[in-house]
Write a protein that holds these residues in place. Structure first.
Motif, short mmCIF file in Angstrom:
data_model
loop_
_atom_site.label_atom_id
_atom_site.label_comp_id
_atom_site.label_asym_id
_atom_site.label_seq_id
_atom_site.Cartn_x
_atom_site.Cartn_y
_atom_site.Cartn_z
N PHE A 14 0.81 -1.21 0.00
CA PHE A 14 0.00 0.00 0.00
C PHE A 14 0.85 1.27 0.00
CE2 PHE A 14 -3.14 -3.02 1.22
CZ PHE A 14 -4.37 -2.47 0.90
N PHE A 15 2.13 1.16 0.31
CA PHE A 15 2.97 2.33 0.56
C PHE A 15 4.06 2.53 -0.48
CE2 PHE A 15 1.34 0.83 4.61
CZ PHE A 15 0.70 1.97 5.06
N GLU A 16 4.43 3.79 -0.66
CA GLU A 16 5.56 4.17 -1.51
C GLU A 16 6.83 4.25 -0.66
OE1 GLU A 16 4.55 7.88 -3.38
OE2 GLU A 16 2.82 7.02 -4.41
N GLU A 17 7.96 4.02 -1.30
CA GLU A 17 9.28 4.32 -0.75
C GLU A 17 9.61 3.65 0.58
OE1 GLU A 17 9.75 8.57 -0.71
OE2 GLU A 17 9.00 8.76 -2.73
N LEU A 18 9.30 2.37 0.71
CA LEU A 18 9.67 1.66 1.93
C LEU A 18 11.03 0.98 1.81
CD1 LEU A 18 6.34 0.05 3.17
CD2 LEU A 18 7.59 1.98 4.14
N ASP A 19 11.57 0.91 0.61
CA ASP A 19 12.89 0.31 0.39
C ASP A 19 13.02 -1.07 1.03
OD1 ASP A 19 13.71 2.59 -1.04
OD2 ASP A 19 14.31 3.60 0.81
N GLY A 20 12.00 -1.90 0.86
CA GLY A 20 12.04 -3.27 1.36
C GLY A 20 11.69 -3.44 2.82
N GLN A 21 11.45 -2.35 3.53
CA GLN A 21 11.09 -2.45 4.94
C GLN A 21 9.58 -2.65 5.09
OE1 GLN A 21 12.82 1.36 6.24
NE2 GLN A 21 14.02 0.14 7.68
N ALA A 22 9.18 -3.25 6.21
CA ALA A 22 7.77 -3.35 6.55
C ALA A 22 7.27 -1.94 6.92
CB ALA A 22 7.57 -4.30 7.72
N PRO A 23 6.00 -1.66 6.69
CA PRO A 23 5.48 -0.32 7.01
C PRO A 23 5.75 0.13 8.45
CG PRO A 23 3.86 -1.53 5.75
CD PRO A 23 4.97 -2.50 6.06
N ASP A 24 5.64 -0.79 9.41
CA ASP A 24 5.84 -0.39 10.80
C ASP A 24 7.31 -0.18 11.16
OD1 ASP A 24 6.51 -3.10 10.80
OD2 ASP A 24 5.60 -3.48 12.75
N GLU A 25 8.21 -0.45 10.22
CA GLU A 25 9.64 -0.19 10.43
C GLU A 25 10.14 0.91 9.50
OE1 GLU A 25 11.37 -3.97 9.65
OE2 GLU A 25 10.79 -4.80 11.58
N GLY A 26 9.42 1.15 8.40
CA GLY A 26 9.90 2.09 7.39
C GLY A 26 9.29 3.48 7.48
N PHE A 27 8.50 3.71 8.50
CA PHE A 27 7.91 5.05 8.59
C PHE A 27 8.91 6.08 9.08
CE2 PHE A 27 6.02 3.01 12.55
CZ PHE A 27 6.81 3.67 13.49
N LEU A 28 8.67 7.31 8.71
CA LEU A 28 9.51 8.44 9.11
C LEU A 28 8.96 9.01 10.41
CD1 LEU A 28 11.68 10.63 8.56
CD2 LEU A 28 9.92 11.86 7.27
N VAL A 29 9.74 8.93 11.48
CA VAL A 29 9.33 9.50 12.76
C VAL A 29 9.58 11.00 12.70
CG1 VAL A 29 9.77 9.56 15.25
CG2 VAL A 29 9.81 7.38 14.02
N LEU A 30 8.56 11.77 13.08
CA LEU A 30 8.64 13.22 13.08
C LEU A 30 9.05 13.72 14.47
CD1 LEU A 30 5.37 13.93 11.08
CD2 LEU A 30 7.70 13.74 10.20
N GLU A 31 9.85 14.75 14.50
CA GLU A 31 10.31 15.33 15.76
C GLU A 31 9.20 16.17 16.39
OE1 GLU A 31 13.67 18.47 17.43
OE2 GLU A 31 13.51 18.10 15.28
N GLU A 32 8.94 15.94 17.65
CA GLU A 32 7.98 16.77 18.38
C GLU A 32 8.67 18.07 18.78
OE1 GLU A 32 4.76 16.41 21.97
OE2 GLU A 32 6.59 15.23 22.14
N VAL A 33 8.09 19.20 18.40
CA VAL A 33 8.69 20.49 18.71
C VAL A 33 7.83 21.33 19.66
CG1 VAL A 33 10.05 20.57 16.58
CG2 VAL A 33 7.76 21.58 16.62
N PHE A 34 6.60 20.88 19.94
CA PHE A 34 5.73 21.61 20.85
C PHE A 34 4.72 20.65 21.44
CE2 PHE A 34 1.58 23.63 21.55
CZ PHE A 34 1.92 24.60 22.49
#
Length: 121
Positions: free
Chosen positions: A84-104
């Protein structure tokens, strides 16, 4: 409790099916997520497929991921959802997601600004 926000990109031609799959997630997957520390978990999907996820976990994102990796249901779910996802480079979705930095975080900042006047109100 750590708060985790992450980003993935759902393929445009799979958005409708992605919505359908998440309207009725397998009960054993729901239990596994809860039991491995994925609390207050939500997914938000934009019309173009941008997916934002949020969850809170008692330990860390790595511990939550490791907990799910140890379950049989997660392997089955990730295998079905990976396409279902783009650009996972062979990783599973739950490992290939981009974690966003919390700033507030409102509550964190409010703690530092409480005065005697605030307490009396």
């Amino acid at each position: 409790m750590p708060r985790v926000c992450f980003q993935l990109q759902v393929k445009r031609d799979r958005i409708a099916e992605y919505r359908t799959r998440h309207a009725a997630v397998w009960p054993d997957m729901l239990r596994a997520l809860h039991d491995t520390g994925w609390h207050n978990y939500s997914l938000f999907l934009r019309e173009d497929g941008l997916l934002i996820g949020y969850f809170e976990t008692p330990d860390s994102v790595a511990a939550a991921q490791a907990g799910m990796a140890a379950t049989d249901v997660n392997a089955r779910w990730q295998a079905e959802m990976g396409d279902f996802f783009e650009e996972l480079d062979g990783q599973a979705p739950d490992e290939g997601f981009l974690v966003l930095e919390e700033v507030f975080h409102l509550e964190d900042q409010l703690i530092g600004t409480t005065t005697d006047d605030d307490v009396q109100k």
